[in-house]
Design an enzyme around this catalytic site. Structure first.
Site, PDB file in Angstrom:
ATOM      1  N   GLU A 124     -19.665  10.712  45.892  1.00 31.08           N
ATOM      2  CA  GLU A 124     -20.676  11.027  44.801  1.00 31.08           C
ATOM      3  C   GLU A 124     -21.205  12.510  45.000  1.00 31.08           C
ATOM      4  O   GLU A 124     -21.301  13.466  44.165  1.00 31.08           O
ATOM      5  CB  GLU A 124     -21.489  10.091  44.224  1.00 31.08           C
ATOM      6  CG  GLU A 124     -22.433  10.524  43.115  1.00 31.08           C
ATOM      7  CD  GLU A 124     -23.754   9.964  42.978  1.00 31.08           C
ATOM      8  OE1 GLU A 124     -23.728   8.495  43.002  1.00 31.08           O
ATOM      9  OE2 GLU A 124     -24.866  10.520  42.907  1.00 31.08           O
ATOM     10  N   THR A 159     -27.410   8.990  42.812  1.00 28.86           N
ATOM     11  CA  THR A 159     -27.959   8.045  41.674  1.00 28.86           C
ATOM     12  C   THR A 159     -28.272   6.760  42.356  1.00 28.86           C
ATOM     13  O   THR A 159     -29.073   6.039  41.830  1.00 28.86           O
ATOM     14  CB  THR A 159     -26.519   7.787  41.023  1.00 28.86           C
ATOM     15  OG1 THR A 159     -25.461   7.263  41.723  1.00 28.86           O
ATOM     16  CG2 THR A 159     -26.231   8.970  39.955  1.00 28.86           C
ATOM     17  N   CYS A 191     -30.190   6.145  39.337  1.00 31.55           N
ATOM     18  CA  CYS A 191     -29.357   5.491  38.290  1.00 31.55           C
ATOM     19  C   CYS A 191     -30.195   3.981  38.148  1.00 31.55           C
ATOM     20  O   CYS A 191     -30.703   3.269  38.817  1.00 31.55           O
ATOM     21  CB  CYS A 191     -28.040   4.631  38.562  1.00 31.55           C
ATOM     22  SG  CYS A 191     -27.189   3.546  37.821  1.00 31.55           S
ATOM     23  N   ASN A 221     -24.171   1.173  48.257  1.00 37.69           N
ATOM     24  CA  ASN A 221     -25.449   0.540  47.592  1.00 37.69           C
ATOM     25  C   ASN A 221     -25.429  -0.801  47.873  1.00 37.69           C
ATOM     26  O   ASN A 221     -26.754  -1.252  47.845  1.00 37.69           O
ATOM     27  CB  ASN A 221     -25.133   1.025  46.073  1.00 37.69           C
ATOM     28  CG  ASN A 221     -24.230  -0.265  45.559  1.00 37.69           C
ATOM     29  OD1 ASN A 221     -24.356  -1.308  45.245  1.00 37.69           O
ATOM     30  ND2 ASN A 221     -23.036   0.310  45.242  1.00 37.69           N
TER      31      ASN A 221
HETATM   32  S1  SF4 Z   1     -23.607   3.112  36.652  1.00 41.05           S
HETATM   33 FE1  SF4 Z   1     -25.097   3.613  38.172  1.00 41.05          FE
HETATM   34  S2  SF4 Z   1     -24.418   2.619  40.072  1.00 41.05           S
HETATM   35 FE2  SF4 Z   1     -22.671   2.372  38.613  1.00 41.05          FE
HETATM   36  S3  SF4 Z   1     -21.248   4.217  38.845  1.00 41.05           S
HETATM   37 FE3  SF4 Z   1     -22.698   4.716  37.575  1.00 41.05          FE
HETATM   38  S4  SF4 Z   1     -24.334   5.896  38.642  1.00 41.05           S
HETATM   39 FE4  SF4 Z   1     -23.150   4.393  40.076  1.00 41.05          FE
END
Ligand code: SF4
Length: 302
Positions: A124, A159, A191, A221
Site C-alpha cells: 500500500e 491506513t 482507516c 494488520n
Molecule cells: S477498509 Fe481500511 S483496512 Fe480495509 S483495505 Fe481499505 S484501507 Fe485497508
C-alpha cells in the site's frame, strides 16, 4: 469457559469489496492474474486460486490477459504499463487507499515534501508513494535525520496505523524537524475500520484472560492487532487456523476473547470459535454420578 468475539473483527469493507470485484471479473472474463495477493491470508488465496484467480509478482508474469490491482492499490506507472502491454485492468483498490493516493498527488503538485508514517516495503505504501512522482518518503521512526529539501511538509499515515500511534509520530516528528519546516500539513489517512478493530481488541482484552488473534502471518494488520492484544498484558496467541489451538492454553482460563485482522475470512473465525467450544466441553469435569459418590464414600469409611 466463556468465549467472546470482539465487537469489530475480520474482513474490512475494502477487502470484502476487492474479493467481490475480482470474483465478478473472473466470472465475466475468465482467469485473472492478481498483482500480489488480493488478501494477505493463505486460506483465501487458495480459495480464489480455485476460482482461477492466480497471484503474480509482476506484470511480466501475466499470462491470462486480465490483471487485477488489489485493495492495496498501485502507482500510475502500473496502470500505464498494463495498458501498454494490452492487458485488461480490474482495479480493486480500496476507496480509502485511493483517497490517500489522490491526496499525495495533489500535495506533491502543490510543492509539499510528502512523508508517510508507515512501512516502506508494504505494497500500500509503495503504491501511494508512487503517486508522489518519486519525491515522497516513508518512515516509521520520526527522529531519523532527514534531508528535507522542501520547506512545505505533509505528513500522512499508512491506513492500517492506529490514530494514536500517528498522533505520537506527528508530535515527535515536529519536535525533531520543526527547524526545517515553514509549513506543515497533517492529513489523517488512517482507516477507521482498522482503528475500530484495535479499539474492540483493547475492550475485549479488559474482560479476557486469554486472547486468540486469527489471521495470516503475512498480514501486517493482523500482526499489529496481535501486538496490541499482547501489550494489554493478557496471554495472546496469533494463529492462522483452528487446529493450531493448543488445548494447554485453555487450562484454568475462564474467558477467552477472539479477534481477527481485516484480511481474515468469517469461516476462519467461526472455525476457531467452534474448536474453542469443543475444547471447552472436553475440559469440563465429568458430572459426578450420585451412586458412584456414595460407593466411594462408603469404601472410605469401611
Ligand atoms: S477498509 Fe481500511 S483496512 Fe480495509 S483495505 Fe481499505 S484501507 Fe485497508
Amino acid at each position: 469457559m466463556r468465549i467472546k468475539k470482539a465487537k469489530a473483527l475480520g474482513f474490512c469493507f475494502g477487502v470484502r469489496r476487492a474479493i467481490q470485484v475480482v470474483e465478478r471479473a473472473a466470472a465475466e472474463h475468465g482467469p485473472i492474474d492478481s498483482l500480489g495477493s488480493v488478501v494477505h491470508n493463505p486460506q483465501v488465496v487458495d480459495r480464489l486460486g480455485a476460482k482461477s484467480i492466480q497471484v503474480v509478482k509482476g506484470l511480466e508474469e501475466a499470462r491470462n490477459g486480465t490483471i487485477a490491482i488489489t485493495a492495496h492499490g498501485a502507482g500510475p506507472q502500473v496502470m500505464e504499463e498494463t495498458a501498454a502491454r494490452g492487458l485488461r485492468l480490474v482495479d480493486a483498490t480500496c476507496p480509502i487507499v485511493r483517497k490517500s493516493q489522490k491526496v499525495v498527488q495533489r500535495l506533491q503538485e502543490a510543492g509539499f515534501q510528502v512523508i508517510i508514517y508507515g512501512d516502506e516495503a508494504h505494497p500500500e505504501v509503495r503504491g501511494v508513494l508512487a503517486w508522489s512522482d518519486g519525491s515522497g518518503l516513508a518512515m516509521q521512526d520520526p527522529e531519523v535525520p532527514l534531508d528535507i529539501r522542501r520547506h512545505k511538509v505533509a505528513l500522512l499515515a499508512q491506513t492500517t496505523k492506529s490514530e494514536q500511534s500517528f498522533a505520537a509520530f506527528v508530535a515527535r516528528f515536529v519536535g525533531k524537524h520543526i527547524g526545517h519546516i515553514n509549513e506543515l500539513r497533517v492529513i489523517n489517512t488512517t482507516c477507521p475500520e482498522t482503528d475500530e478493530r484495535y479499539h474492540a481488541a483493547r475492550e475485549l482484552a479488559a474482560e479476557s484472560d486469554l486472547l486468540i488473534v486469527v489471521g495470516g502471518r503475512n498480514s501486517a494488520n493482523t500482526r499489529k492487532l496481535a501486538e496490541t492484544c499482547a501489550a494489554s498484558g493478557v496471554e495472546t496467541h496469533h494463529i492462522e487456523t483452528a487446529p493450531e489451538i493448543d488445548p494447554a492454553w485453555l487450562a484454568g482460563k475462564k474467558a477467552v476473547g477472539v479477534t481477527a485482522g481485516a484480511s481474515t475470512p468469517d469461516e476462519s473465525i467461526d472455525a476457531v470459535v467452534q474448536r474453542l467450544r469443543e475444547l471447552s466441553n472436553h475440559h469440563r469435569p465429568a458430572p459426578v454420578e450420585a451412586n458412584a459418590t456414595r460407593t466411594r464414600n462408603r469404601r472410605r469409611y469401611e
